[in-house]
Design a protein around this motif. Structure first.
Motif, PDB file in Angstrom:
ATOM      1  N   VAL A 270      43.842  44.394  28.668  1.00 28.75           N
ATOM      2  CA  VAL A 270      43.475  43.161  28.686  1.00 28.75           C
ATOM      3  C   VAL A 270      42.318  42.912  27.859  1.00 28.75           C
ATOM      4  O   VAL A 270      42.037  42.269  26.903  1.00 28.75           O
ATOM      5  CB  VAL A 270      43.610  42.692  29.803  1.00 28.75           C
ATOM      6  N   VAL A 271      41.289  43.684  28.550  1.00 24.45           N
ATOM      7  CA  VAL A 271      39.759  43.747  27.653  1.00 24.45           C
ATOM      8  C   VAL A 271      40.059  44.096  26.117  1.00 24.45           C
ATOM      9  O   VAL A 271      39.356  43.244  25.319  1.00 24.45           O
ATOM     10  CB  VAL A 271      38.837  44.690  28.542  1.00 24.45           C
TER      11      VAL A 271
ATOM     12  N   THR B 256      41.648  41.135  24.084  1.00 26.24           N
ATOM     13  CA  THR B 256      40.772  40.034  24.180  1.00 26.24           C
ATOM     14  C   THR B 256      39.314  40.179  23.264  1.00 26.24           C
ATOM     15  O   THR B 256      39.114  39.387  22.382  1.00 26.24           O
ATOM     16  CB  THR B 256      40.100  39.466  25.519  1.00 26.24           C
TER      17      THR B 256
ATOM     18  N   SER C 191      37.859  45.981  37.556  1.00 26.72           N
ATOM     19  CA  SER C 191      39.248  46.344  37.982  1.00 26.72           C
ATOM     20  C   SER C 191      40.462  45.738  36.983  1.00 26.72           C
ATOM     21  O   SER C 191      41.683  45.912  37.035  1.00 26.72           O
ATOM     22  CB  SER C 191      39.512  45.709  39.372  1.00 26.72           C
ATOM     23  N   THR C 192      39.899  45.213  35.928  1.00 29.72           N
ATOM     24  CA  THR C 192      40.491  44.383  34.685  1.00 29.72           C
ATOM     25  C   THR C 192      41.316  45.616  34.001  1.00 29.72           C
ATOM     26  O   THR C 192      40.503  46.491  33.558  1.00 29.72           O
ATOM     27  CB  THR C 192      40.033  43.741  33.935  1.00 29.72           C
TER      28      THR C 192
ATOM     29  N   TYR D  85      34.231  40.663  32.485  1.00 37.75           N
ATOM     30  CA  TYR D  85      35.401  40.940  32.917  1.00 37.75           C
ATOM     31  C   TYR D  85      35.067  41.774  34.252  1.00 37.75           C
ATOM     32  O   TYR D  85      33.895  42.495  34.157  1.00 37.75           O
ATOM     33  CB  TYR D  85      36.517  41.965  32.204  1.00 37.75           C
ATOM     34  N   ASP D  86      35.842  41.861  35.300  1.00 42.76           N
ATOM     35  CA  ASP D  86      35.662  42.511  36.543  1.00 42.76           C
ATOM     36  C   ASP D  86      35.844  43.981  35.994  1.00 42.76           C
ATOM     37  O   ASP D  86      37.116  44.063  35.352  1.00 42.76           O
ATOM     38  CB  ASP D  86      36.437  42.229  37.671  1.00 42.76           C
TER      39      ASP D  86
ATOM     40  N   ASP E  88      41.152  52.985  32.759  1.00 39.10           N
ATOM     41  CA  ASP E  88      40.438  52.059  33.484  1.00 39.10           C
ATOM     42  C   ASP E  88      38.878  51.847  32.999  1.00 39.10           C
ATOM     43  O   ASP E  88      38.387  52.690  32.259  1.00 39.10           O
ATOM     44  CB  ASP E  88      40.338  52.077  34.814  1.00 39.10           C
TER      45      ASP E  88
END
Length: 133
Positions: free
Chosen positions: A96-97, A100, A91-92, A88-89, A8
């Motif tokens: 995904v980060v 992107t 918690s993303t 991004y938060d 994370d």
């Protein structure tokens, strides 16, 4: 770092200096020199919500490449910030980060990703750290 250890954003988020949107380019340069270890400066509003991103190297090149340095110093830093950074938060999901960030246009591929916690600036993630995960 392996993906097993880093699952994370909280494990790779870094601190970065932030300035208010009302700051001038001279003030932004001063902050940049006070934090030579940071690749960027995050521009925030009074509620600590990110508005944009100044990548230090690109910003410095613009600062030194101008002939009218006095005018440059007085310009608002907002004028030179990236107005569409990735935000991004915390918690993303990391994947995904990463996806992107890697899909950005080439000139922006190495720009930091701004991380928030409940909408407030919390830190940044370097693209190089994402690649190592």
């Amino acid at each position: 770092m392996s993906i097993a250890l880093v699952n994370d954003l909280s494990n790779i988020v870094r601190s970065a200096p932030a300035i208010f949107a009302s700051r001038t380019c001279r003030e932004a340069l001063r902050v940049m020199f006070q934090h030579p270890e940071s690749k960027c400066i995050v521009v925030c509003n009074a509620m600590n919500e990110p508005l944009g991103l100044l990548m230090s190297e690109r910003f410095f090149l613009k600062a030194t490449g101008r002939s009218g340095v006095d005018m440059f110093y007085k310009e608002p830093a907002m004028k030179l910030m990236s107005k569409t950074p990735l935000v991004y938060d915390i918690s993303t999901p990391l994947d995904v980060v990463f996806a992107t960030a890697m899909n950005r246009p080439d000139p922006m591929k190495n720009d930091c990703v701004i991380i928030t916690r409940k909408g407030k600036f919390a830190g940044v993630v370097y693209t190089s750290d994402l690649k190592r995960c």
